[in-house]
Write a protein that holds these residues in place. Sequence first.
Motif, PDB file in Angstrom:
ATOM      1  N   LYS A   1       0.840  -1.201   0.000  1.00 30.94           N
ATOM      2  CA  LYS A   1       0.000   0.000   0.000  1.00 30.94           C
ATOM      3  C   LYS A   1       0.877   1.253   0.000  1.00 30.94           C
ATOM      4  CE  LYS A   1      -3.738   2.326   2.480  1.00 30.94           C
ATOM      5  NZ  LYS A   1      -4.669   2.271   3.618  1.00 30.94           N
ATOM      6  N   LYS A   2       1.922   1.249   0.816  1.00 30.74           N
ATOM      7  CA  LYS A   2       2.838   2.389   0.890  1.00 30.74           C
ATOM      8  C   LYS A   2       3.510   2.629  -0.461  1.00 30.74           C
ATOM      9  CE  LYS A   2       6.796   4.089   3.595  1.00 30.74           C
ATOM     10  NZ  LYS A   2       7.864   4.102   2.595  1.00 30.74           N
ATOM     11  N   ASN A   3       3.946   1.545  -1.108  1.00 28.51           N
ATOM     12  CA  ASN A   3       4.579   1.670  -2.427  1.00 28.51           C
ATOM     13  C   ASN A   3       3.607   2.212  -3.467  1.00 28.51           C
ATOM     14  OD1 ASN A   3       7.093   0.730  -1.613  1.00 28.51           O
ATOM     15  ND2 ASN A   3       6.582  -1.404  -2.024  1.00 28.51           N
ATOM     16  N   LEU A   4       2.358   1.736  -3.425  1.00 28.74           N
ATOM     17  CA  LEU A   4       1.341   2.235  -4.355  1.00 28.74           C
ATOM     18  C   LEU A   4       1.108   3.727  -4.161  1.00 28.74           C
ATOM     19  CD1 LEU A   4      -1.318  -0.626  -4.252  1.00 28.74           C
ATOM     20  CD2 LEU A   4      -0.108   0.174  -6.285  1.00 28.74           C
ATOM     21  N   ILE A   5       1.010   4.146  -2.908  1.00 25.71           N
ATOM     22  CA  ILE A   5       0.779   5.561  -2.606  1.00 25.71           C
ATOM     23  C   ILE A   5       1.964   6.401  -3.070  1.00 25.71           C
ATOM     24  CG2 ILE A   5       0.614   7.243  -0.715  1.00 25.71           C
ATOM     25  CD1 ILE A   5      -1.106   5.149   0.778  1.00 25.71           C
ATOM     26  N   GLU A   6       3.176   5.971  -2.724  1.00 27.04           N
ATOM     27  CA  GLU A   6       4.358   6.784  -3.031  1.00 27.04           C
ATOM     28  C   GLU A   6       4.627   6.869  -4.530  1.00 27.04           C
ATOM     29  OE1 GLU A   6       7.604   5.348  -0.649  1.00 27.04           O
ATOM     30  OE2 GLU A   6       6.942   6.479   1.112  1.00 27.04           O
TER      31      GLU A   6
ATOM     32  N   PHE B   1       4.337  10.274  -6.611  1.00 24.97           N
ATOM     33  CA  PHE B   1       5.476  10.719  -7.409  1.00 24.97           C
ATOM     34  C   PHE B   1       5.062  10.999  -8.852  1.00 24.97           C
ATOM     35  CE2 PHE B   1       8.789   9.780 -10.472  1.00 24.97           C
ATOM     36  CZ  PHE B   1       9.823  10.593 -10.056  1.00 24.97           C
ATOM     37  N   LEU B   2       4.321  10.082  -9.460  1.00 26.22           N
ATOM     38  CA  LEU B   2       3.909  10.250 -10.860  1.00 26.22           C
ATOM     39  C   LEU B   2       2.974  11.447 -11.022  1.00 26.22           C
ATOM     40  CD1 LEU B   2       3.368   6.503 -11.843  1.00 26.22           C
ATOM     41  CD2 LEU B   2       5.254   7.980 -12.564  1.00 26.22           C
ATOM     42  N   ALA B   3       2.069  11.652 -10.061  1.00 25.31           N
ATOM     43  CA  ALA B   3       1.163  12.799 -10.123  1.00 25.31           C
ATOM     44  C   ALA B   3       1.937  14.108  -9.987  1.00 25.31           C
ATOM     45  CB  ALA B   3       0.104  12.698  -9.026  1.00 25.31           C
ATOM     46  N   PHE B   4       2.855  14.169  -9.025  1.00 24.57           N
ATOM     47  CA  PHE B   4       3.667  15.370  -8.820  1.00 24.57           C
ATOM     48  C   PHE B   4       4.535  15.651 -10.047  1.00 24.57           C
ATOM     49  CE2 PHE B   4       3.996  16.366  -3.994  1.00 24.57           C
ATOM     50  CZ  PHE B   4       2.615  16.289  -3.874  1.00 24.57           C
ATOM     51  N   TYR B   5       5.067  14.588 -10.646  1.00 26.31           N
ATOM     52  CA  TYR B   5       5.901  14.768 -11.837  1.00 26.31           C
ATOM     53  C   TYR B   5       5.098  15.421 -12.965  1.00 26.31           C
ATOM     54  CZ  TYR B   5       8.618  13.868 -16.004  1.00 26.31           C
ATOM     55  OH  TYR B   5       9.290  14.030 -17.195  1.00 26.31           O
ATOM     56  N   GLU B   6       3.867  14.965 -13.172  1.00 22.42           N
ATOM     57  CA  GLU B   6       3.036  15.528 -14.243  1.00 22.42           C
ATOM     58  C   GLU B   6       2.713  16.995 -13.977  1.00 22.42           C
ATOM     59  OE1 GLU B   6       2.363  14.208 -17.190  1.00 22.42           O
ATOM     60  OE2 GLU B   6       3.559  12.468 -16.577  1.00 22.42           O
TER      61      GLU B   6
ATOM     62  N   ASN C   1      -0.338  20.281  -1.620  1.00 19.43           N
ATOM     63  CA  ASN C   1      -0.790  19.935  -0.268  1.00 19.43           C
ATOM     64  C   ASN C   1      -2.045  19.070  -0.305  1.00 19.43           C
ATOM     65  OD1 ASN C   1       1.145  21.130   1.374  1.00 19.43           O
ATOM     66  ND2 ASN C   1       0.168  23.124   1.294  1.00 19.43           N
ATOM     67  N   TYR C   2      -2.970  19.441  -1.180  1.00 20.86           N
ATOM     68  CA  TYR C   2      -4.239  18.718  -1.279  1.00 20.86           C
ATOM     69  C   TYR C   2      -4.005  17.265  -1.699  1.00 20.86           C
ATOM     70  CZ  TYR C   2      -9.061  17.691  -2.649  1.00 20.86           C
ATOM     71  OH  TYR C   2     -10.306  17.127  -2.758  1.00 20.86           O
ATOM     72  N   ILE C   3      -3.208  17.079  -2.748  1.00 21.25           N
ATOM     73  CA  ILE C   3      -2.928  15.720  -3.225  1.00 21.25           C
ATOM     74  C   ILE C   3      -2.176  14.921  -2.174  1.00 21.25           C
ATOM     75  CG2 ILE C   3      -1.666  14.364  -4.949  1.00 21.25           C
ATOM     76  CD1 ILE C   3      -2.203  16.666  -6.931  1.00 21.25           C
ATOM     77  N   PHE C   4      -1.171  15.552  -1.547  1.00 21.65           N
ATOM     78  CA  PHE C   4      -0.369  14.877  -0.528  1.00 21.65           C
ATOM     79  C   PHE C   4      -1.252  14.436   0.634  1.00 21.65           C
ATOM     80  CE2 PHE C   4       2.482  14.514   3.076  1.00 21.65           C
ATOM     81  CZ  PHE C   4       3.591  13.900   2.530  1.00 21.65           C
ATOM     82  N   ASN C   5      -2.140  15.325   1.074  1.00 22.93           N
ATOM     83  CA  ASN C   5      -3.013  14.997   2.206  1.00 22.93           C
ATOM     84  C   ASN C   5      -4.003  13.890   1.868  1.00 22.93           C
ATOM     85  OD1 ASN C   5      -1.831  16.832   3.938  1.00 22.93           O
ATOM     86  ND2 ASN C   5      -3.195  18.488   3.353  1.00 22.93           N
ATOM     87  N   ILE C   6      -4.505  13.903   0.643  1.00 22.19           N
ATOM     88  CA  ILE C   6      -5.412  12.830   0.221  1.00 22.19           C
ATOM     89  C   ILE C   6      -4.680  11.490   0.229  1.00 22.19           C
ATOM     90  CG2 ILE C   6      -6.626  11.858  -1.776  1.00 22.19           C
ATOM     91  CD1 ILE C   6      -7.625  14.648  -2.401  1.00 22.19           C
ATOM     92  N   ALA C   7      -3.440  11.500  -0.242  1.00 25.55           N
ATOM     93  CA  ALA C   7      -2.664  10.260  -0.335  1.00 25.55           C
ATOM     94  C   ALA C   7      -2.439   9.628   1.036  1.00 25.55           C
ATOM     95  CB  ALA C   7      -1.330  10.533  -1.014  1.00 25.55           C
ATOM     96  N   TYR C   8      -2.235  10.462   2.038  1.00 24.14           N
ATOM     97  CA  TYR C   8      -1.853   9.926   3.345  1.00 24.14           C
ATOM     98  C   TYR C   8      -2.919  10.048   4.432  1.00 24.14           C
ATOM     99  CZ  TYR C   8       2.831   9.333   1.539  1.00 24.14           C
ATOM    100  OH  TYR C   8       3.905   8.918   0.799  1.00 24.14           O
TER     101      TYR C   8
END
Length: 198
Positions: free
Chosen positions: A19-24, A28-33, A174-181
């Motif tokens: 799960k942690k790997n899927l999230i990270e 990463f891919l979302a932030f890269y885009e 921040n929004y994406i990061f908070n949703i992820a975790y």
Amino acid sequence: MNDKSDSDWSKFFNAKGVKKNLIETSLFLAFYEIMKSIIIDRIFMFYSDHYQEGKWGMSEKYKELILAKKYKGKANTFLASCDWLLESNAISSSDLEEILRIKDERNRIAHNLQKFLIDSDFVLNPNYINSIREISLKIEKWWIIEFEIPINPDFDGVDIDYDGIIPGQDLIFNYIFNIAYADLDELERLIENAKKTN
């Protein structure tokens, strides 16, 4: 089984680890885009000479400065845009080196996504997520300081705290990061409560 196989199976059957790997990797891919869009789209719009049917039009100047550049004999909008930012002092040479490392990591993940879930040798460097955010916000801040503030008459004669400028993209990160975790149920409750108080 050998040690490698043992490590691979242990990684795959560690549900929390998967799960942690899927999230990270997803983060990463979302932030890269987002970073890629900031790098390319801002320059495209800056040189656009018309707006038609809801789209910015490509100018001859953009073709000359960005599309005409060749890398190993091919046009590469991303690399040409990075070079433009470097030449404009929006990023440093060390920023560019980090962007290229991030790009390589993006390709490694995108082409080997399954291995990040089951292969113990494939691990994402979480520092890249912070690097993407820092570089993206640095570029956004540069555009605000160099172009948006000077052409906006509302800022004429205003003493501006340049260090205190926070680009709007920071809210998205921040929004994406908070949703992820975050606990999504709790996050939805917070959003609903915020709506009620506004």
